[in-house]
Design an enzyme around this catalytic site. Sequence first.
Site, PDB file in Angstrom:
ATOM      1  N   ARG A  33       9.584  12.028   4.384  1.00  0.00           N
ATOM      2  CA  ARG A  33      10.228  11.081   5.323  1.00  0.00           C
ATOM      3  C   ARG A  33      10.639   9.769   4.654  1.00  0.00           C
ATOM      4  NH1 ARG A  33       6.831  14.525   7.406  1.00  0.00           N
ATOM      5  NH2 ARG A  33       7.116  15.290   9.536  1.00  0.00           N
ATOM      6  N   PHE A  93      -1.591  -3.322   7.760  1.00  0.00           N
ATOM      7  CA  PHE A  93      -2.230  -4.172   8.775  1.00  0.00           C
ATOM      8  C   PHE A  93      -1.644  -5.578   8.781  1.00  0.00           C
ATOM      9  CE2 PHE A  93      -5.687  -6.148  11.162  1.00  0.00           C
ATOM     10  CZ  PHE A  93      -5.870  -5.186  12.148  1.00  0.00           C
ATOM     11  N   GLU A  94      -1.095  -5.996   7.664  1.00  0.00           N
ATOM     12  CA  GLU A  94      -0.550  -7.359   7.553  1.00  0.00           C
ATOM     13  C   GLU A  94       0.906  -7.447   8.056  1.00  0.00           C
ATOM     14  OE1 GLU A  94      -2.528  -6.021   4.865  1.00  0.00           O
ATOM     15  OE2 GLU A  94      -4.091  -7.127   5.934  1.00  0.00           O
ATOM     16  N   CYS A 127       3.207   2.651   5.223  1.00  0.00           N
ATOM     17  CA  CYS A 127       2.813   4.067   5.187  1.00  0.00           C
ATOM     18  C   CYS A 127       1.293   4.148   5.219  1.00  0.00           C
ATOM     19  CB  CYS A 127       3.362   4.711   3.918  1.00  0.00           C
ATOM     20  SG  CYS A 127       2.721   6.362   3.651  1.00  0.00           S
ATOM     21  N   VAL A 128       0.780   4.758   6.256  1.00  0.00           N
ATOM     22  CA  VAL A 128      -0.669   4.971   6.357  1.00  0.00           C
ATOM     23  C   VAL A 128      -0.922   6.472   6.267  1.00  0.00           C
ATOM     24  CG1 VAL A 128      -2.762   4.336   7.596  1.00  0.00           C
ATOM     25  CG2 VAL A 128      -0.682   3.024   7.966  1.00  0.00           C
ATOM     26  N   HIS A 130     -10.677   5.058   9.390  1.00  0.00           N
ATOM     27  CA  HIS A 130      -9.916   3.861   9.011  1.00  0.00           C
ATOM     28  C   HIS A 130      -8.437   3.996   9.380  1.00  0.00           C
ATOM     29  CE1 HIS A 130      -9.422   0.171   6.718  1.00  0.00           C
ATOM     30  NE2 HIS A 130      -8.365   0.688   6.130  1.00  0.00           N
ATOM     31  N   ASP A 170     -10.605  10.302   4.801  1.00  0.00           N
ATOM     32  CA  ASP A 170     -11.795  10.999   5.303  1.00  0.00           C
ATOM     33  C   ASP A 170     -12.513  10.241   6.414  1.00  0.00           C
ATOM     34  OD1 ASP A 170     -11.356  13.011   3.503  1.00  0.00           O
ATOM     35  OD2 ASP A 170     -12.573  12.053   1.929  1.00  0.00           O
ATOM     36  N   THR A 171     -12.093   9.017   6.655  1.00  0.00           N
ATOM     37  CA  THR A 171     -12.795   8.192   7.649  1.00  0.00           C
ATOM     38  C   THR A 171     -11.823   7.784   8.753  1.00  0.00           C
ATOM     39  OG1 THR A 171     -12.232   6.044   6.689  1.00  0.00           O
ATOM     40  CG2 THR A 171     -14.118   7.213   5.713  1.00  0.00           C
ATOM     41  N   TRP A 178       0.868  -1.200   0.000  1.00  0.00           N
ATOM     42  CA  TRP A 178       0.000   0.000   0.000  1.00  0.00           C
ATOM     43  C   TRP A 178       0.892   1.234   0.000  1.00  0.00           C
ATOM     44  CZ3 TRP A 178      -4.545   2.843   0.809  1.00  0.00           C
ATOM     45  CH2 TRP A 178      -5.747   2.130   0.616  1.00  0.00           C
TER      46      TRP A 178
HETATM   47  N1  INI Z   1      -2.861   0.120   4.279  1.00  0.00           N
HETATM   48  C1  INI Z   1      -1.734   0.858   4.277  1.00  0.00           C
HETATM   49  O1  INI Z   1      -0.627   0.294   4.348  1.00  0.00           O
HETATM   50  N2  INI Z   1      -1.814   2.205   4.181  1.00  0.00           N
HETATM   51  C2  INI Z   1      -2.995   2.863   4.109  1.00  0.00           C
HETATM   52  O2  INI Z   1      -2.983   4.126   4.029  1.00  0.00           O
HETATM   53  C3  INI Z   1      -4.195   2.114   4.115  1.00  0.00           C
HETATM   54  N3  INI Z   1      -5.479   2.774   4.043  1.00  0.00           N
HETATM   55  O3  INI Z   1      -5.523   4.004   3.981  1.00  0.00           O
HETATM   56  O4  INI Z   1      -6.514   2.133   3.999  1.00  0.00           O
HETATM   57  C4  INI Z   1      -4.094   0.695   4.209  1.00  0.00           C
HETATM   58  N4  INI Z   1      -5.196  -0.080   4.228  1.00  0.00           N
HETATM   59  C5  INI Z   1      -5.148  -1.508   4.003  1.00  0.00           C
HETATM   60  C6  INI Z   1      -4.877  -2.301   5.282  1.00  0.00           C
HETATM   61  O5  INI Z   1      -3.553  -2.111   5.739  1.00  0.00           O
HETATM   62  C7  INI Z   1      -5.063  -3.800   5.042  1.00  0.00           C
HETATM   63  O6  INI Z   1      -4.217  -4.229   4.001  1.00  0.00           O
HETATM   64  C8  INI Z   1      -6.516  -4.161   4.666  1.00  0.00           C
HETATM   65  O7  INI Z   1      -7.405  -3.621   5.624  1.00  0.00           O
HETATM   66  C9  INI Z   1      -6.694  -5.698   4.642  1.00  0.00           C
HETATM   67  O8  INI Z   1      -6.424  -6.264   5.923  1.00  0.00           O
END
Ligand code: INI
Length: 161
Positions: A138, A67-68, A90-91, A98, A95-96, A34
């Site tokens: 960064r 998340f993984e 990187c997250v 999440h 808008d939510t 991601w």
């Molecule tokens: N995963 C990221 O690594 N960065 C993000 O910004 C992001 N957003 O914004 O949703 C993101 N979502 C996916 C998440 O990490 C999982 O892969 C997904 O929820 C499946 O478990």
Amino acid sequence: MASKLQNLSSYNPDALPPKDVVAKQKYGVIVADWNSQVTYKLLEGAVIALEENGAKDITVVHVPGAFELTYAAKKLQMEGGYSAIIVLGCVIQGDTPHFDYVCSGVTQGVATLNAVEGYCPVIFGLLTTLNLQQALDRAGGKLGNKGVEGAITAIRMASLR
Ligand code: INI
């Protein structure tokens, strides 16, 4: 006037363990796909910094999103043989809420892995930013590279084991 901006990735190579010690250690780097325009720069920074400081045995694992990262880090920890594992992701805030759930999930996950006795350290290289520009700054931009920081932290923590 001097810039107030700090390069967060500067370090003193002389304060690190000798390269021949690092050369015998094994490092794992897990990277989330991601926001890959950011995370692959973190990966590049981490691998170059590890190699520059002596590492020769580096395993790179890709996961879909931040998340993984925890699951993959746990898997490598349990496989054994690693001196330290770095997770990179990187997250970017949307808008939510999440963003908050993903960030706290990874933070808690990595903290939990580090709290369990007997396994190698897991280094937290997750960028949590309000926008893409903050992340790029960064990831090899004007504020350094969080992947480099992760690599240097990994080398220092590996020597604690
Ligand atoms: N995963 C990221 O690594 N960065 C993000 O910004 C992001 N957003 O914004 O949703 C993101 N979502 C996916 C998440 O990490 C999982 O892969 C997904 O929820 C499946 O478990």
